[in-house]
Motif scaffolding. Structure first.
Motif, PDB file in Angstrom:
ATOM      1  N   LEU A   1     -68.475  -1.925  90.862  1.00 56.92           N
ATOM      2  CA  LEU A   1     -68.145  -1.338  89.578  1.00 56.92           C
ATOM      3  C   LEU A   1     -69.385  -0.598  89.110  1.00 56.92           C
TER       4      LEU A   1
ATOM      5  N   MET B   1     -55.459  -9.985  92.713  1.00 58.33           N
ATOM      6  CA  MET B   1     -56.076  -9.314  93.858  1.00 58.33           C
ATOM      7  C   MET B   1     -56.990 -10.281  94.612  1.00 58.33           C
TER       8      MET B   1
ATOM      9  N   ALA C   1     -54.791  -8.720  86.813  1.00 62.91           N
ATOM     10  CA  ALA C   1     -54.581  -7.974  88.064  1.00 62.91           C
ATOM     11  C   ALA C   1     -55.676  -8.324  89.055  1.00 62.91           C
TER      12      ALA C   1
ATOM     13  N   LEU D   1     -55.967  -5.307  76.919  1.00 63.81           N
ATOM     14  CA  LEU D   1     -56.016  -4.454  78.109  1.00 63.81           C
ATOM     15  C   LEU D   1     -56.978  -5.022  79.156  1.00 63.81           C
TER      16      LEU D   1
ATOM     17  N   HIS E   1     -67.155  -7.321  93.947  1.00 64.95           N
ATOM     18  CA  HIS E   1     -66.351  -6.199  93.482  1.00 64.95           C
ATOM     19  C   HIS E   1     -67.320  -5.130  92.993  1.00 64.95           C
TER      20      HIS E   1
ATOM     21  N   PHE F   1     -54.467  -1.705  90.327  1.00 62.65           N
ATOM     22  CA  PHE F   1     -55.755  -2.368  90.526  1.00 62.65           C
ATOM     23  C   PHE F   1     -56.120  -2.424  92.000  1.00 62.65           C
ATOM     24  N   LYS F   2     -55.101  -2.506  92.851  1.00 62.95           N
ATOM     25  CA  LYS F   2     -55.387  -2.539  94.282  1.00 62.95           C
ATOM     26  C   LYS F   2     -56.000  -1.226  94.732  1.00 62.95           C
TER      27      LYS F   2
ATOM     28  N   ALA G   1     -56.470   1.173  86.971  1.00 62.54           N
ATOM     29  CA  ALA G   1     -55.751   0.152  86.210  1.00 62.54           C
ATOM     30  C   ALA G   1     -56.149   0.205  84.747  1.00 62.54           C
ATOM     31  N   LEU G   2     -57.442   0.333  84.507  1.00 59.65           N
ATOM     32  CA  LEU G   2     -57.919   0.297  83.120  1.00 59.65           C
ATOM     33  C   LEU G   2     -57.454   1.526  82.349  1.00 59.65           C
TER      34      LEU G   2
ATOM     35  N   VAL H   1     -56.038  -6.374  82.899  1.00 58.13           N
ATOM     36  CA  VAL H   1     -56.727  -5.933  84.108  1.00 58.13           C
ATOM     37  C   VAL H   1     -57.357  -7.137  84.806  1.00 58.13           C
TER      38      VAL H   1
ATOM     39  N   ILE I   1     -49.891  -1.892  86.598  1.00 59.75           N
ATOM     40  CA  ILE I   1     -51.323  -2.195  86.454  1.00 59.75           C
ATOM     41  C   ILE I   1     -51.788  -3.014  87.652  1.00 59.75           C
TER      42      ILE I   1
ATOM     43  N   PHE J   1     -60.145  -0.161  90.120  1.00 55.56           N
ATOM     44  CA  PHE J   1     -60.313  -0.807  88.821  1.00 55.56           C
ATOM     45  C   PHE J   1     -60.067   0.177  87.690  1.00 55.56           C
ATOM     46  N   TRP J   2     -60.633   1.366  87.834  1.00 49.64           N
ATOM     47  CA  TRP J   2     -60.567   2.331  86.735  1.00 49.64           C
ATOM     48  C   TRP J   2     -59.173   2.871  86.549  1.00 49.64           C
TER      49      TRP J   2
END
Lengths: 506, 644
Positions: free
Chosen positions: B215, B189, B185, B178, B213, A407-408, A414-415, B182, A403, A411-412
């Motif tokens: 998204l 990062m 993580a 979960l 970030h 993530f690096k 990892a999720l 994340v 994970i 994001f998605w």
């Protein structure tokens, strides 16, 4: 010869075959042969295990290259040689193979009663081929071991398996063989280009980008089936369901790892540009595998099938980690492979325990086992939690590192890749509830016996390993740390030079 | 090192009770487990007092490396600062009392060894959570308490409802875990580490404040995203709105479990996380607004449901949910001190309430429906007295503990002077009224008025043994004392010295100060609403017992809506659980078996079919072969003649 001047790897690889020859030479009535075969196989595999522990002790984790290298010229005119050696990545898989095989022999002690000699022989041959696959440093030698694994496994499923064993065995064989044929073509192409099949040399060779694409696809065909990745995974549930318990353990524990090993040994270092280009495809397939097969696992009514589908989902995590090309992702993938080898192997043994007693794998047939089998309930719970990835058990470390690595990338990724955390908990706990919790309603379950000393002997080492890997994973990851770091560096360098090259052309 | 002893003694107890339970018997297992807890309950508070009195310095005890992958290194270690120490003190002390209480409560259960092993293991996991020095060890404890909660809710595994509740608790928690993972993580990062030494350093956090970030095609500040992800994790563990569904069902476990896990400790982990992450959360104002909003909504929402439930444990469970909402309101408006303060006082009075409820259930031969109780005050006076104390503390009547912490939260919400703060102020005040109402509804229906129990149960009704009553008295004392004795240290003038940097608030966050200087009406309002709630309960359940029935009948839809808990379970079943099961089956039967397997099976079928047809040509008759050959020759020659 290696630094010690002693062909340790060859010894570990070929010793099981010697044991097989001993088994073949035994004469006498059936009972004597069976008992001799069992003991010989057990001792052979235990000796191999002890010898492989020498690797564990003597291996130098600071060296990223290959160690214990042995090289004998074979078809030197064609650039082929018998070359063996391990680096930090493969040594763990060798140890995984040598550790699981004695457990498999012990697991088959009572459940296999027909053709015992042939069965043990098949397992010993299988061990040779597995270890050889992970030790080979020549692509052709690798290919031979890689393919020869199929034969004993095919026989184990096809002869000692369940009612639909022939269908499953043929399906298993054809699926894996089809993929491998394409890999053979790729090996030929690489040999034409580089003039050798020596793996370290090939790793340092850079192939033209267009060629890389084709080579990558050919490797993908072979390794994706082996992993297995979605959508070529359907041979696995069938093979697992029909295979005898020990067959399932090896299949899940070691054979699936050959796919992941193939990616990390060949695809990624030899074909860096194609790997990077195909990474989005790999991520997509892996995420689909994680979510899709987890859902399918939720609907299963057969215990072994459920765990087989969960294997596909867990291997999806592995392929995500491998193609992140960063240290956390790749280390996580390696860790996940080793831990999955132990945990899913243990889960198949867990299923085997009650299958040996009641002779059915149907979940609905059980319930309330906790009352009669508290020891069993404990073992099952522990491995359920390891499979779910509870921190402190082996399953967590790999999953979390992947994970982190994912993530690096995004994001998605990892999720969605992590969604297995939720679904995994759902299907494993649902399974546990239906089998172990509840009230006993059937008479044969009222008389069921808890784990025997032999069965405890199977589980205790696996429990120790699972907890050890969860609480102090460094003692395992230290082996591959240098190799992975070198690999990541190699990949980045290759990508940079590719960018530069593109700049020159433009 | 007494600190480490406090944390590992429960683990030793759990291992002895769990692994050797069969050898040493139930009594031996119980002794081992309780002994481990007593050691912890001596060492834990001692370590805390040493720290606040200045006899010991905040430090980190390093135990070993955990994970080491590239730049990602995580260690096993114990953090020793005010926030951790106060939690260790509270958890070990309350858990010890609950262990002792369980000796009496579980005395008839056949698998006591297993129960005590789980209970001690849980305590260990919780202690690991609060003493973590990095987020991953916190996650270890976080999942560990989840596991123990699963095991304890499903302790009576032969009951289908208990098994279902256990799975529900674990899976709902996982849904929240979960995003938490994340979030971890993402922290790695952003900061390149997840050790608290780095990520809780305000200077380092400030350096990353500008990072973004993207998204959903938009760009967000990285810290905001982290704040949201961590809070979603906290929502699951702390049973906040939308992820609260597991908590009421968790009452399937034995009552001491409800007291320990679902009131005093585990569910507060989310609040602890917010307080621990205060340096990051302070720079994530939108995430904090969301925290306040969810907390306030939960406080009100759970209180409305609590008003109509009939199961004595469920009422208290919803009350827990609601009180956790208060704690998040405090964290959300930036007064983490008050949220931890309420966490501590709540632990005492809520454990007290649950354990007294257990005592009532024990007395009434496992009856949990308050409609079948009433007038028990004479039969079990001691239980009645401590339950009154617990409810006085819960309702926030001075000088009981809840008054100090709850008032501070309501005042802080007012003092925040923001839109969401005002919303929180409104919600918490109304919830305070409802809290008092349902608490006294519970008291009146259980202990006062006419008895509605059947005479069999009444004949057997008896006060609990001392092994159960003494922990109740100790907790009652806590519910009285923890308020006025500690208010100054936690949120008063001494707070900066007390926390010694364990909680960080940004220099321009003056909410705590302003909260002390709110108008008088704000200060009085909570007490007034609490008294009004009690009065209403008196009118409805003592003075005019038929009124509730009439009300329920005339406002039937609203009553049913509340009784069925806003239909959350039904909604989730309809939009999540059933579709997923349906899709799962579809993927299996249609996706895998029909489509994916269809290709190889079809190919095989095709090959076999073709060969079956081809086989027919091979007749074995020489005449036919010769004839075919002849035709072939003629055809070839003909072709040759034509093209030539």
């Amino acid at each position: 010869m290696n630094a010690a001047g002693f062909p340790l790897l060859s010894l570990i690889t070929w010793l099981p075959l010697v044991g097989g020859a001993v088994i073949l030479s035994v004469r006498g009535d059936e009972e004597t042969i069976a008992s001799n075969a069992r003991w010989t196989a057990l001792w052979t595999t235990l000796i191999v295990l002890v010898l492989s522990l020498v690797l564990w002790v003597e291996f130098d984790p600071t060296d990223a290259g290959f160690q214990f290298v042995e090289s004998v010229p074979w078809l030197s005119d064609y650039g082929l040689g018998y070359k063996m050696g391990v680096d930090g990545i493969s040594v763990m898989f060798v140890l995984l193979s040598t550790a699981l095989t004695p457990i498999c022999i012990l697991a088959s002690w009572e459940s296999i009663q027909t053709k015992v000699r042939e069965y043990m022989l098949a397992f010993l041959i299988l061990e040779t081929m597995m270890i050889g696959t992970f030790c080979a440093l020549d692509f052709v030698v690798f290919y031979m071991f890689f393919e020869c694994v199929l034969i004993p496994m095919y026989l184990i499923i096809g002869i000692w398996g369940g009612p639909r064993r022939v269908y499953s065995a043929v399906k298993f064989f054809l699926y894996t063989l089809t993929g491998s044929v394409l890999m053979l073509l790729a090996i030929l192409a690489m040999w034409m280009h580089a003039g050798t099949t020596d793996i370290p040399t090939l790793m340092a060779t850079s192939f033209p980008p267009s060629m890389q694409t084709w080579l990558f696809l050919a490797f993908l065909a072979s390794f994706a089936v082996k992993v297995p990745m979605w959508p070529v995974h359907t041979w696995l549930p069938d093979a697992h369901v029909e295979a005898p318990t020990a067959g399932s353990v090896i299949l899940a524990g070691v054979l699936l790892k050959m796919g992941g090993y193939g990616f990390i040994r060949f695809s990624i270092p030899m074909l860096p540009e194609a790997s990077a280009a195909f990474a989005p495809l790999m991520f997509t397939l892996s995420v689909v595998a994680v979510i899709y097969t987890s859902l399918v696992a939720l609907a299963q009514e057969d215990m072994k099938k459920l765990i087989a589908y969960s294997s596909v989902a867990h291997m999806g995590i592995v392929t995500i980690g491998l193609f992140t090309f960063n240290e956390q992702g790749i280390q996580g993938a390696l860790f996940q492979m080793v831990s999955h080898g132990i945990v899913s192997g243990a889960l198949f043994l867990v299923v085997g325990v009650i299958y040996d007693r009641i002779h059915t794998r149907e979940i609905a047939r059980y319930g309330g086992l906790a009352e009669r089998m508290p020891g069993y309930a404990f073992v099952f719970m522990l491995f359920t939690m390891a499979s779910v990835g509870l921190p402190g058990t082996a399953g967590f470390v790999g999953e979390f590192l992947v994970i982190l690595g994912a993530f690096k990338v995004s994001f998605w990724l990892a999720l969605l890749g992590g969604a297995g955390m939720i679904l995994g908990a759902a299907y494993m706990l649902y399974l546990y509830r239906r089998v172990v919790f509840g009230r006993i309603t059937r008479d044969d379950l009222r008389a069921i016996m808890d784990l025997s000393p032999r069965e405890w002997a199977l589980f205790v080492p696996l429990i120790v390993l699972t907890m050890w890997m969860g609480i102090y994973p460094s003692s395992f990851s230290v082996f591959w740390e240098a190799s992975v770091a070198a690999m990541v560096k190699h990949h980045q360098a290759a990508m940079e030079s590719a960018v530069k090259l593109a700049g020159v052309i433009n | 090192m007494i600190y480490a002893l406090a944390i590992f003694a429960p683990l030793v107890g759990a291992c002895i009770a769990g692994l050797l339970g069969r050898v040493i018997g139930d009594r031996g297992a119980m002794t081992a487990s309780v002994a481990g807890m007593v050691v912890a309950a001596i060492c834990g508070p001692l370590a805390f007092f040493q720290l606040v009195s200045g006899a010991a310095e905040p430090t980190v005890i390093h135990l070993g490396t955990w994970i080491d992958a590239g730049r990602f290194t995580v260690s096993w270690s114990l953090r020793y600062d005010t926030l951790s120490a106060v939690m260790v003190g509270m958890v070990s002390f309350v858990a010890m009392l609950i262990h002792v209480y369980s000796i009496g409560y579980m005395s008839h259960d056949p698998s006591r060894a297993r129960f005590f092993a789980y209970l001690s293991l849980f305590t260990f996991a919780m202690l690991m959570l609060v003493t973590a020095d990095n987020l991953l060890q916190l996650f270890f404890g976080w999942e560990g308490v989840g596991l123990c909660s699963y095991l304890l809710i499903g302790f009576w595994y032969d009951r289908p409802s208990a098994c279902a509740a256990a799975i529900k608790a674990f899976v709902v928690n996982r849904v929240a875990d979960l995003p938490f993972a994340v979030g971890l993580a993402m922290i790695f990062m952003t900061f390149g580490s997840i050790e608290f030494a780095t990520i809780l350093d305000p200077k380092i956090v400030a350096q990353h404040a500008k990072e973004t970030h993207s998204l959903f095609g938009c760009t967000f500040p990285a810290l905001e995203v982290i704040g949201f992800l961590l809070f979603i994790g906290a929502m699951g563990k702390s049973a906040q709105l939308f992820l609260h569904v597991w908590l009421p069902d968790a009452m399937e476990g034995p009552t001491p479990v409800s007291a320990l896990i679902h009131a005093a400790t585990m569910v507060t982990a989310g609040v602890f996380l917010m307080a621990r992450m205060s340096p990051v959360m302070e720079l994530a104002p939108y995430a904090l607004g969301f925290v306040t909003f969810i907390g306030a909504s939960t406080a009100l929402f759970a209180a409305t449901i609590g008003c109509v439930q009939n199961d004595i444990k469920r009422i208290i469970a919803y009350s827990t949910c609601s009180q956790l909402g208060y704690m998040f309101v405090a964290a959300g408006v930036g007064v983490y001190q008050a949220s931890v303060y309420h966490l501590i006082t709540h632990a005492f009075f809520k454990a007290l309430l649950f354990l007294s409820a257990g005592s009532v259930i024990h007395a009434m031969s496992d009856e949990q429906d308050i409609r079948k109780m009433g007038g028990l005050a004479k039969l079990i006076p001691a239980t009645c007295a401590v339950m009154w104390i617990g409810n006085l503390a819960l309702a926030g009547i001075p000088p009981f503990a809840g008054y100090y912490s709850k008032d501070a939260i309501i005042e802080a919400a007012f003092a925040a002077h923001s839109a969401v703060g005002n919303y929180a102020f409104f919600c918490t005040v109304v919830a305070a009224f409802l809290t008092a109402f349902y608490s006294w509804r519970l008291l009146f229906m259980t202990f006062h008025g006419k008895s509605r129990a059947d005479h069999h149960a009444l004949e057997h009704a008896h006060e609990s043994p001392y092994v159960m009553l003494l922990p109740l008295f100790a907790l009652a004392l806590g519910a009285i004392v923890t308020g006025f004795a500690t208010v100054n240290a936690f949120i008063g003038d001494g707070q900066a010295a007390f926390w010694a940097g364990a909680i960080w608030t940004s220099p321009d966050n003056h909410v705590l100060e302003h909260a002390h200087h709110v108008p008088t009406w704000v200060k009085i309002l909570p007490i007034f609403t609490a008294v009004a709630g009690i009065a209403l309960a008196w009118v409805m359940y003592i003075a005019n017992p038929l009124l509730p029935v009439r009300l329920a009948n005339s406002f039937r839809p609203i009553y049913l809506f509340l009784l069925n808990k806003w239909y959350f379970d039904e909604l989730y079943n309809a939009i999540i659980v059933r579709p997923i099961l349906c899709i799962a089956r579809g993927f299996w039967k249609i996706g895998d078996e029909a489509m994916i397997d269809g290709v190889p099976n079809g190919l095989a079928e095709l090959t076999a079919g073709t060969s079956r047809q081809t086989v027919k040509i091979q007749t074995g008759s020489l005449a036919v072969y010769a004839f075919v050959m002849l035709i072939g020759v003629v055809a070839l020659i003909g072709l040759y003649m034509l093209v030539r």
